[in-house]
Design a protein around this motif. Structure first.
Motif: not given
Length: 252
Positions: A224, A228-230, A232-233
């Motif tokens: 993350h 963070m683009d990929t 996200q959770d």
């Protein structure tokens, strides 16, 4: 040959065979000293075209530093920087800051994940052997570069893939040494290996992904922080991607 003097060899193979060819030459890395990776660019396009993205005259210094650096400490600094950026710069005033912090803290994240699993989840390549997005061409290039391991590729070929929209706290930006540190850490911890790279996309084959919640939480937090683009959770990533044999990252 890149402007920095790094030699890249390449062979074109059918897309369906790219993983097999990569696996064969990964297995022979110890005798050849050449690390393989998959891409859509020819060696010439990679060496010449990618050079237009910026200077690579720091390659030799980066390679030397990558060998000596404390990769665990540098990886931790990326996690801290991403967390501070999210909490202090990205989060709105009304956001739950404890929730923001938890996605970067493996100790807080682990209890939110599913129990240990018996075997890794099967990872599927999106781009090296897959046809997601615009990757419908039936041929791939397998490149070879002299390196101690796949974790050295980002410092040898700093513009092979890009993370330009990554944000860290203050003026922190990702460097080739950061990428090398994370990849080396993931290689040592979980057997992650440099598999595919092109533009804003990176794929890693993961031989020993973490199967327990604490290990998966650590991997998810670091993934993350890096992309963070990929990722996200972090909870979803800890239950799925982190425990799978393929990590596909895309900086949108």
């Amino acid at each position: 040959m890149t402007a920095a003097g790094v030699e890249v060899l390449g062979v074109r193979v059918p897309r369906r065979r790219a993983r097999d060819v990569w696996e064969e030459w990964r297995g022979r890395h110890g005798e050849t000293g050449w690390w393989p990776y998959v891409t859509l660019l020819s060696p010439t396009d990679m060496a010449v075209g990618r050079a237009e993205l910026g200077r690579d005259d720091g390659v030799q210094q980066w390679v030397g530093e990558a060998v000596c650096q404390d990769h665990d400490a540098r990886a931790a600094s990326i996690l801290v920087s991403a967390c501070r950026w999210a909490v202090e710069e990205a989060a709105d005033v009304d956001d739950d800051l404890d929730l923001w912090r938890s996605v970067y803290d493996p100790d807080q994240l682990a209890p939110l994940l599913v129990p240990p699993v018996d075997r890794p989840l099967r990872g599927v390549s999106r781009w090296a052997t897959g046809t997601r997005d615009l990757f419908t061409e039936d041929l791939r290039w397998v490149h070879f570069v002299a390196a101690r391991g796949g974790y050295e590729v980002p410092v040898l070929l700093p513009f092979l893939y890009t993370t330009w929209n990554w944000s860290g706290y203050g003026d922190r930006a990702l460097t080739p040494l950061d990428a090398s540190a994370l990849l080396r850490r993931w290689h040592e911890q979980w057997g992650a290996e440099f598999f595919f790279a092109m533009g804003p996309r990176l794929e890693l084959v993961v031989d020993r992904p973490p199967l327990d919640p604490r290990g998966a939480a650590q991997a998810a937090a670091e993934l993350h922080a890096y992309c963070m683009d990929t990722v996200q959770d972090s909870v979803e990533a800890g239950d799925t991607m982190a425990r799978s044999t393929m990590w596909s990252l895309w900086w949108d």
